[in-house]
Write an enzyme that holds these catalytic residues in place. Structure first.
Site, PDB file in Angstrom:
ATOM      1  N   CYS A 568      76.217 -50.892  97.037  1.00  0.00           N
ATOM      2  CA  CYS A 568      76.518 -51.145  98.443  1.00  0.00           C
ATOM      3  C   CYS A 568      78.024 -51.295  98.645  1.00  0.00           C
ATOM      4  O   CYS A 568      78.767 -51.642  97.718  1.00  0.00           O
ATOM      5  CB  CYS A 568      75.791 -52.408  98.892  1.00  0.00           C
ATOM      6  N   ASP A 570      79.351 -53.577 100.281  1.00  0.00           N
ATOM      7  CA  ASP A 570      79.619 -54.998 100.477  1.00  0.00           C
ATOM      8  C   ASP A 570      80.811 -55.429  99.627  1.00  0.00           C
ATOM      9  O   ASP A 570      80.869 -55.170  98.425  1.00  0.00           O
ATOM     10  CB  ASP A 570      78.374 -55.815 100.097  1.00  0.00           C
ATOM     11  N   ARG A 572      81.654 -58.139  98.430  1.00  0.00           N
ATOM     12  CA  ARG A 572      81.399 -59.149  97.398  1.00  0.00           C
ATOM     13  C   ARG A 572      80.862 -58.540  96.115  1.00  0.00           C
ATOM     14  O   ARG A 572      80.745 -59.242  95.095  1.00  0.00           O
ATOM     15  CB  ARG A 572      80.406 -60.181  97.944  1.00  0.00           C
ATOM     16  N   HIS A 629      71.904 -56.074  96.050  1.00  0.00           N
ATOM     17  CA  HIS A 629      72.410 -57.446  95.979  1.00  0.00           C
ATOM     18  C   HIS A 629      71.736 -58.294  97.046  1.00  0.00           C
ATOM     19  O   HIS A 629      71.129 -57.781  98.003  1.00  0.00           O
ATOM     20  CB  HIS A 629      73.933 -57.462  96.180  1.00  0.00           C
ATOM     21  N   CYS A 632      71.995 -58.700 101.759  1.00  0.00           N
ATOM     22  CA  CYS A 632      72.556 -57.403 102.130  1.00  0.00           C
ATOM     23  C   CYS A 632      72.433 -57.211 103.643  1.00  0.00           C
ATOM     24  O   CYS A 632      71.337 -57.303 104.216  1.00  0.00           O
ATOM     25  CB  CYS A 632      71.829 -56.278 101.392  1.00  0.00           C
TER      26      CYS A 632
END
Length: 746
Positions: A568, A570, A572, A629, A632
């Site tokens: 992803c 993302d 993080r 993760h 999400c």
């Protein structure tokens, strides 16, 4: 194909490689030609059946050629057999003492330099044989006589040698997967040269075998000469053959297929000792593990120790049954084969890796020593150079001081100073560092970077006392340790804790956690995101670029990643952190939700499939990982029916590729869940995207054939734990701390 059939085929391939090499090495060593065959039989049957490295193939080795030639010239052949036998007994004692791994303490720079030197000596000697002459007693003499030999070559011998080299070079260019490559190059090269010599009735020197190639045995002679010289010869044979065999075992162990047990180096050393004892007793050359034959064994499909043993049996059968055929082989063809082998031993491509570690001087010093002085002397030269370089590294230290722009809260005080200490910081470097620190004006702010791989107590005390004195005079000192927390551990007195970088030196921490900020900085207006990014680039140039520059220079012209990692976008999720990987390891595709559009989807999108095609078909990647993760945002939008993002047309269209994940989630029974719905959907999405990959027919075929491995991972952000998917049960479990025998992400 059954394991037995694989081993039978592999043994025959190795046999085809071993015969011409064994004959050529015997000729180059100045030993009877039959000695090469005897050593191949002893190495195959004795070392193969008793060894601790099942796939390693032993026999006469080119790396011992120079040493054996010196012994034959000095003591004669029968005494050399005795030295070989005694060297084998020394190896047996070393193996019984379980000191095999100590032999690996020899620097690879010295080992590769020794092999390169041997290669140069072989080439200089065998060029004379190819040209119809005889090799001289030293490499320098061979080089001195070479112009005269070139001026009056024996044309038939030179043509046969050139034909052999040409076939070898052309054979190496054939496609690796072709049927012809199943036949090793030395066999057709020597066979074609032999056929040409026989068909054209060329009068050239040929192999001379006794009436019974493995017969005519006579007891090895007792050594005559200085006891110290004899003992040195025995130890040289034992150690050089042992180091070469053990390094070969380590290299083969890295290539071993699944199901093959790892190498037992002490057992392998004992087996090499037994093989050398037998070879010396029977009148053969010294034996060692040979990387050329071992690689051929692995590539041909060898799986057990049966393959090396059978290769020795085939050599024995050939020597007993085909002596008249062997005697037709021209010596110039064997010499040409050894020239190519010697050139490969002297491959300068290894220098590139050694240069990155600043060990090239040891390589070239060993090479020159072997060529100019001899094998033993050359190795000692290389060891001495490595010792000097190690001592130099213990005293190498650099100190840099630069002025920095003052911070808003500094006021009317001297400018800030940035001091960088790099290298090994011992008492020898204390005067230099102390001199630089004492030149800093009192009351100034100092950023001190300790980029050191070791710090002794004298160095710590000098830094600590200066810091205390500087702070008493109103100054401020911030100490950052780049590699290990030597200073911090000494300050706290906790020297039992593992060495680790201090929090301020963690390059992977968020920007806001890198260093302490003054009150003025905290009260100042927020820095623009672009400025923060550029500050990060500056920090990279200051502290990290020089550390990764050797790796990046090596990767600059070609990338060879091992895994395709789809995850992803993302912020993080940082793939290189959770996989402990570095530049060039992962080929990464990031998109919203780590989605893989299905083959033939009504909402076409080729971005992910293009990445997969390039990774598999161009980069030859064999593992594809889908990593999801927790928490999400894409999965949360799917769970909410897409209403929160319906005004974002591009994103809404993209999230349709997650509808199969949502449908799979809705089809499960909520009563069986032991985790929140969003967490459950995030994990189901990983399973579904792996299934989406299999909708591509060409990829599914390769997965089912075992050529591509699919892996599912799940990162729990709150705990920072990574879980791996068991596709047979559809469950995720934390990656175990130890995975015996596993070399992949699974």
């Amino acid at each position: 194909m059954s394991i037995l059939r694989r081993d039978l085929l592999a043994s025959f391939v190795v046999f085809l490689v071993a015969v011409p090499l064994s004959l050529g090495i015997a000729v180059a060593s100045g030993a009877p030609v039959a000695a090469g065959l005897i050593a191949a039989v002893a190495g195959g049957i004795v070392a193969g059946s008793l060894g601790g490295s099942p796939l390693q193939v032993s026999g006469p080795a080119a790396g011992l050629t120079v040493l054996v030639a010196e012994l034959v010239q000095t003591y004669g052949w029968r005494t050399t057999c005795t030295i070989t036998m005694l060297g084998g007994l020394v190896q047996l004692l070393l193996g019984a003492g379980r000191v095999a791994r100590a032999a690996l303490a020899v620097s690879p720079a010295v080992v590769h330099g020794m092999l390169a030197g041997v290669g140069v000596v072989i080439v200089l000697a065998q060029v004379h044989v190819v040209l119809g002459g005889s090799p001289q007693q030293s490499a320098i003499a061979n080089l001195r006589e070479l112009p005269g030999q070139l001026a009056r070559p024996d044309l038939p011998s030179a043509l046969l040698g050139g034909l052999t080299v040409l076939v070898l070079l052309c054979w190496a260019k054939l496609p690796r997967g072709g049927r012809l490559r199943l036949v090793p190059g030395p066999l057709p090269a020597v066979a074609l040269a032999t056929a040409a010599a026989w068909g054209l009735a060329l009068a050239v020197p040929r192999v001379d075998l006794p009436d019974s190639p493995l017969g005519g045995w006579s007891a090895p002679a007792l050594p005559q000469g200085s006891p110290i010289g004899i003992a040195g010869a025995v130890v040289s044979i034992a150690l050089v053959a042992a180091v070469e065999s053990l390094l070969c075992s380590v290299a083969v162990d890295r290539m071993r297929p699944a199901g093959t047990p790892p190498a037992d180096l002490d057992r392998e050393l004992r087996a090499q000792g037994a093989a050398n004892t037998a070879s010396g007793l029977l009148g053969g050359l010294p034996v060692a593990g040979v990387i050329v034959r071992s690689t051929a064994n692995v590539d041909a499909g060898g799986r057990t120790r049966l393959s090396p043993v059978l290769h020795g049996v085939w050599v024995l059968g050939l020597a007993l049954a085909c002596a008249p055929l062997i005697e037709q082989v021209p010596l110039s063809a064997l010499a040409a084969l050894l020239i190519v082998l010697g050139a490969r031993l002297a491959d300068l491509a290894r220098v590139r890796d050694l240069r990155h570690h600043r060990e090239a001087p040891a390589y070239f010093g060993t090479l020159a020593g072997v060529v100019l002085l001899g094998l033993g002397e050359g190795v000692l030269v290389g060891v001495a150079i490595m010792a000097v370089m190690a001592l130099r590294r213990l005293t190498r230290l650099s100190v840099r001081t630069e002025e920095l722009a003052p911070l808003p809260d500094d006021g009317p005080v001297p400018p800030r100073r940035h001091v960088v200490v790099e290298g090994t910081f011992t008492f020898l470097g204390v005067p230099r560092v102390t001199r630089a620190l004492q030149a800093i004006p009192a009351g100034s702010s100092v950023d001190l970077d300790l980029n050191v791989d070791f710090m002794d107590h004298a160095a710590f005390d000098a830094i600590h006392q200066w810091r205390l004195a500087h702070e008493r005079q109103g100054g401020r000192v911030d100490i950052d340790e780049v590699h290990e927390a030597w200073y911090e551990r000494a300050v706290t007195g906790d020297m039992t804790q593992p060495r680790k970088a201090t929090p301020s030196a963690r390059w992977w921490a968020p920007w806001g956690n890198r260093r302490r900020r003054s009150e003025a900085e905290l009260d100042a207006p927020e820095t623009s995101p672009a400025a923060v990014l550029l500050n990060g680039v500056r920090e990279y140039h200051d502290s990290t670029a020089r550390l990764v520059r050797p790796i990046m220079a090596e990767l600059a012209m070609e990338q060879k990643p091992q895994h395709l990692f789809i995850t992803c976008v993302d912020s993080r999720v940082v793939p290189n952190i959770i996989t402990a990987s570095g530049p060039g390891d992962l080929f990464i595709n990031r998109n919203v939700g780590a989605l893989v559009p299905r083959h033939g989807s009504r909402t076409p999108d080729d971005s992910v499939s293009a990445t997969v095609e390039y990774a598999v078909n161009v980069l030859d990647i064999r593992t594809i990982t889908i990593c999801g993760h927790s928490n999400c945002g894409a999965m949360a939008a799917l769970l909410a029916g897409g209403t929160e993002v319906e005004h974002l047309t591009g994103l809404s269209r993209w999230l349709r590729h997650g509808n199969h994940s949502l449908a799979r989630f809705l089809s499960t029974d909520p009563d069986t869940w032991d985790e929140p719905p969003l967490t459950r959907l995030c994990k189901i999405n990983v399973m579904q995207q792996l299934d989406n990959l299999l909708t591509y027919p060409w990829l599914r075929e390769r997965v089912e054939a075992g050529e591509i491995e699919l892996v599912g991972l799940y990162l729990d952000l709150s705990s920072a734990d990574v879980e791996v998917l068991d596709r047979s049960t559809g469950t995720f479990a934390r990656v175990p701390d130890e995975a015996p025998g596993s070399r992949t992400l699974t």
